[in-house]
Structure formats: C-alpha cells, structure tokens
Write a protein that holds these residues in place. Structure first.
Motif, short mmCIF file in Angstrom:
data_model
loop_
_atom_site.label_atom_id
_atom_site.label_comp_id
_atom_site.label_asym_id
_atom_site.label_seq_id
_atom_site.Cartn_x
_atom_site.Cartn_y
_atom_site.Cartn_z
N SER A 110 -13.73 -3.76 11.62
CA SER A 110 -13.42 -4.31 10.31
C SER A 110 -12.38 -5.42 10.40
O SER A 110 -11.61 -5.48 11.35
CB SER A 110 -12.91 -3.21 9.38
OG SER A 110 -11.68 -2.70 9.86
N ARG A 111 -12.37 -6.28 9.42
CA ARG A 111 -11.36 -7.33 9.29
C ARG A 111 -10.70 -7.19 7.93
O ARG A 111 -11.34 -6.81 6.94
CB ARG A 111 -11.99 -8.71 9.44
CG ARG A 111 -12.70 -8.92 10.77
CD ARG A 111 -13.29 -10.31 10.87
NE ARG A 111 -12.27 -11.33 10.92
CZ ARG A 111 -12.54 -12.64 10.99
NH1 ARG A 111 -13.79 -13.07 11.03
NH2 ARG A 111 -11.56 -13.52 11.03
N THR A 112 -9.40 -7.50 7.88
CA THR A 112 -8.65 -7.35 6.64
C THR A 112 -8.00 -8.67 6.27
O THR A 112 -7.44 -9.36 7.13
CB THR A 112 -7.56 -6.27 6.80
OG1 THR A 112 -8.17 -5.03 7.12
CG2 THR A 112 -6.75 -6.11 5.52
N THR A 113 -8.07 -9.01 5.01
CA THR A 113 -7.38 -10.19 4.50
C THR A 113 -6.11 -9.75 3.79
O THR A 113 -6.15 -8.85 2.94
CB THR A 113 -8.27 -10.96 3.51
OG1 THR A 113 -9.45 -11.37 4.20
CG2 THR A 113 -7.54 -12.18 2.96
N LEU A 114 -5.01 -10.38 4.16
CA LEU A 114 -3.71 -10.03 3.58
C LEU A 114 -3.28 -11.12 2.60
O LEU A 114 -3.13 -12.28 2.99
CB LEU A 114 -2.67 -9.88 4.69
CG LEU A 114 -1.25 -9.48 4.28
CD1 LEU A 114 -1.26 -8.12 3.60
CD2 LEU A 114 -0.33 -9.48 5.48
N GLU A 115 -3.10 -10.76 1.37
CA GLU A 115 -2.66 -11.72 0.35
C GLU A 115 -1.13 -11.73 0.30
O GLU A 115 -0.50 -10.69 0.19
CB GLU A 115 -3.22 -11.36 -1.01
CG GLU A 115 -2.86 -12.37 -2.10
CD GLU A 115 -3.42 -12.00 -3.46
OE1 GLU A 115 -3.14 -12.75 -4.42
OE2 GLU A 115 -4.11 -10.98 -3.56
N ALA A 151 0.84 -1.19 0.00
CA ALA A 151 0.00 0.00 0.00
C ALA A 151 0.88 1.24 0.00
O ALA A 151 1.89 1.31 0.71
CB ALA A 151 -0.92 0.00 1.22
N GLY A 152 0.49 2.25 -0.77
CA GLY A 152 1.26 3.48 -0.84
C GLY A 152 1.12 4.35 0.38
O GLY A 152 1.99 5.17 0.69
N GLN A 153 0.04 4.19 1.11
CA GLN A 153 -0.21 4.95 2.34
C GLN A 153 -0.54 3.99 3.46
O GLN A 153 -0.86 2.83 3.23
CB GLN A 153 -1.37 5.94 2.14
CG GLN A 153 -1.17 6.92 0.99
CD GLN A 153 0.01 7.85 1.21
OE1 GLN A 153 0.35 8.18 2.36
NE2 GLN A 153 0.65 8.27 0.12
N LYS A 154 -0.44 4.50 4.68
CA LYS A 154 -0.76 3.66 5.85
C LYS A 154 -2.18 3.13 5.75
O LYS A 154 -3.13 3.88 5.50
CB LYS A 154 -0.58 4.47 7.13
CG LYS A 154 -0.94 3.70 8.39
CD LYS A 154 -0.81 4.58 9.62
CE LYS A 154 -1.26 3.83 10.87
NZ LYS A 154 -1.17 4.67 12.09
N ILE A 155 -2.31 1.81 5.93
CA ILE A 155 -3.63 1.18 5.88
C ILE A 155 -4.38 1.52 7.16
O ILE A 155 -3.89 1.28 8.26
CB ILE A 155 -3.49 -0.35 5.73
CG1 ILE A 155 -2.74 -0.68 4.43
CG2 ILE A 155 -4.86 -1.02 5.75
CD1 ILE A 155 -2.40 -2.14 4.28
N LYS A 156 -5.56 2.09 7.02
CA LYS A 156 -6.33 2.53 8.18
C LYS A 156 -7.21 1.42 8.72
O LYS A 156 -7.66 0.53 7.99
CB LYS A 156 -7.21 3.74 7.80
CG LYS A 156 -6.41 4.97 7.37
CD LYS A 156 -5.55 5.48 8.51
CE LYS A 156 -4.82 6.76 8.11
NZ LYS A 156 -3.96 7.27 9.20
#
Length: 409
Positions: free
Chosen positions: A294-299, A284-289
C-alpha cells in the motif's frame, strides 16, 4: 574560558570532598590556576596528594608553616585569588565564617580575601533545614557571599533529601559566571532552541535534525554575562544550562504559546529553534498500520509562524532570527529578515559537515536591518554565542559595531 584565572578552592571535611577532585579537573581543563586549601577534617576523606596531582600545585593546610608562609601564606592566598570557592562547605564552616571566626588556614583566607566567595554546602538534610544554619547562610548571602545550594539525593547517612552537594558542573558554571563581565545585567533574553515534533499518530512524528546546541550555547553565554535567561526548548539530549529558566515543549504550537506567555518579560528575543514548517493536517488516534504493497498520502498544513508573529509585536525589543539554509543562503536569509521585521538574522548553511545541526562548530553570516553584513569563519558554537551577544549588547546600547568583514579562525 578561564585561561590564567586564579582560583582558590577550599575543601572541608565531608564525604563530598572526593567530588571536589572532579571540580579541580573542570577548572584546570578550562585553563585556570588552582590552589587547594584543605581543612584537617578534609584530609580524613581525601589525601592532599590527590589535589596536588590534579592541580599541579602544592596543597595548603597548615596555618603556621613558616616555610610555606614565607612564600604564600593565607594573606598571599587571599590576595592572589580572583575567586575563592569552598566545595563542599560544611555547616561548621558556614557557621564559623558567619560568626567571623578564623581559626584555620581556610577560614583566615576567606576573611582576608577581597575576591568573590562561592560556597557549595553539603550536609545532612536536617542540618540543612535547621533554622540556625539557614540564618547563617542568609547572613553570609546578605554580606555578598554566593551560594550553590545542595540538591535532593541519597546522602551518605542513608537518608534521602536536600543536602547533597551540587554537581561539579553546576559549581563550575557559577564560577565562570562570577569571573565573567556582567555586561548583559538588566537584560532578559528569551531564547528558543532545538527542534519541534509534529505528531502523525501516537508513535510517529515529523521533525528535523536540530540538536539545540546553538541555542543552548547562547543561553549559557548570556547567563554567564549576567542576563536573565528564559529558555524555551524543543526535545533535545542536552541538559539546560545552570541558572536559566527552562521550559520544555514539543510542538510548534506549544512553543508559540510558551514564547507568547514570556514575551512581556523579555528585552531581547533570540529565535534559534528549528521550528517545523509543516504538521499533519490531522493526527491519527491509533498507530497507522501498513498494508502490503500500500501507499499512503500525507496531507500537511503550515505550523504557526512564530517569528513573523513576534515581528509584529516586538515593540522596543530586539528580535534576532536564525536562517538554517541549504542553498542561496544569503538570499533566503535577507528575505526572512525583511518579511519578519527582524533586527538581525544569523544565517548558516546546515548542509556543511562542520556547521550543521549536530556538530559543535558553526560558520555563520550576520545580516542586519539596514544592509550591514558580517561573515564569520569557523568557530565553536560557544564562541559564536559570545560574539553574537557582543553584537546584541551593542545594538541595545546604541554602541558602534565592529567593522564588517570576515572574522574567525
């Protein structure tokens, strides 16, 4: 590491004389017997009592002391020394020795000794750069004297430039090298150490717990034994060992590029780094907020397999890998040895409290091409490094290896 070794330390008249006291502590802690010789000028900066207290031996400074001469004298000092170190070495001292002058106890001892002589110059930066001084140092270097050059820093005169005596730790390291067998001379070891970091965004990354201590210990030991050492390291809190050629990297791809650039120069490769196996598929070009709830999936995607790539390009080089495992250690290490075309792999259980990433000890098992296995009990990492280098030297020279089995303490 210096137990019982006999070192004569000369101290000359410069503000850096007080730092020679720290050097005595390094030698004594390592087990050396230290005899200190001071010039008259040195005693204007530090009292002999300081060095006598730290070394546990009388300090020598009088050339014509008949009582002292009978017991030790400049000839006895010169004969007894296994290494003679002068720290600091003033321009005056270097000039006198280069001219063959011997007008005090220290210069007579230097000219009389057959031991290696190591000089650590310290002086004003203009004096250091003066062509006459440089000619004197070059003349001594050509005659077999050894030097640890001064570093850039703030000098006592208020100037800033090259002339500050090298750190006592650096002088100590060179002293150990000069007293060590140079049985790896002619070899160039390419060593990787530490973790890699794979960036997720500008402030976060994926990494591991590797401290780099094992790889740095191997680099230090190899340098002491005469090898040229190319150290490619991920981010650590460690100072690179004195005398190695250091390249700092961050990611697995950067480590791969640095290793491949230096591959042609190497005769032995030791891959002790804990390279990340995976990296984010995209950065990501900027900090992921973070969103509320929320839940985030990281590939993730695999990083380049540097060790496997080296296994296909090793030619006549010796290739040594490491396997940091938490279960089925020998099984995983054996598969890695075969799959990546290694000559030797060093396996250890990093889940053990006394043999993991961030401690100073290790308990390893060596697996060789052909099936040989050696199990070593708990040792400090520098001892593991030296024992591993013994095996590397034997493999490079086609010498017999020790009988396999348990070793250590």
């Amino acid at each position: 590491m210096l137990t019982g070794r006999r070192i004569v330390l000369g101290v000359t008249g410069g503000i850096a004389a007080y730092r020679a006291a720290e050097l005595v502590r390094w030698y004594v802690k390592a087990g050396a017997e230290v005899q200190v010789v001071m010039t008259d000028a040195a005693r204007q900066f530090v009292t002999p009592l300081t060095f006598q207290t730290l070394s546990g031996n009388p300090v020598h400074y009088e050339l014509f002391n008949l009582i002292q001469e009978r017991d030790i004298g400049h000839i006895a000092l010169a004969d007894r020394a296994e290494l003679l170190v002068v720290a600091p070495a003033t321009a005056n001292l270097v000039g006198k020795v280069a001219g063959g002058l011997a007008d005090d106890l220290l210069t007579t001892t230097i000219l009389a000794t057959r031991a290696p002589v190591l000089l650590a110059p310290a002086m004003n930066s203009n004096m250091w750069a003066n062509p006459l001084y440089q000619q004197n140092q070059a003349r001594l270097a050509a005659a077999g004297f050894h030097f640890v050059d001064p570093v850039v820093g703030l000098l006592a005169c208020g100037w800033e430039g090259q002339g500050k005596m090298a750190e006592p730790a650096t002088i100590f390291e060179e002293s150990v090298r000069l007293l060590s067998p140079q049985d790896l001379a002619g070899e160039t070891l390419l060593i990787t150490a530490g973790p890699t970091r794979e960036e997720l965004d500008p402030v976060r990354f994926l990494s591991n717990y590797s401290s780099g201590k094992m790889g740095y210990a191997i680099a230090r030991a190899a340098r002491r034994r005469g090898a040229r050492v190319l150290l490619v390291s991920g981010p650590t809190a460690l100072e690179p060992p004195a005398g190695v050629e250091y390249c700092g990297v961050t990611s697995a791809e950067q480590m791969r590029q640095a290793v491949l650039e230096r591959l042609a120069e190497s005769s032995v490769i030791v891959k002790a780094a804990a390279v990340a196996d995976y990296r984010p598929a995209s950065r990501a070009g900027q900090k992921i907020k973070k969103g509320v709830g929320s839940r985030t999936t990281l590939e993730l995607e695999q990083t380049p397999d540097i060790l496997a790539e080296l296994g296909g390009k090793k030619a006549q080089r010796l290739l040594v890998g490491f396997a940091a495992e938490t279960e089925q250690v020998l099984e995983h290490a054996r598969r890695k040895l075969e799959a990546k075309n290694l000559d030797l792999i060093v396996a250890n259980d990093v889940s053990a409290a006394d043999a993991g990433f961030e401690v100073d000890t290790n308990r390893v098992t060596l697996l060789y091409r052909g099936g040989r296995v050696e199990e070593w009990l708990l040792l400090d990492k520098l001892a593991v490094a030296h024992r591993l280098l013994d095996r590397i030297r034997a493999l490079r020279r086609g010498e017999p290896l020790p009988e396999p089995g348990c070793a250590g303490q």
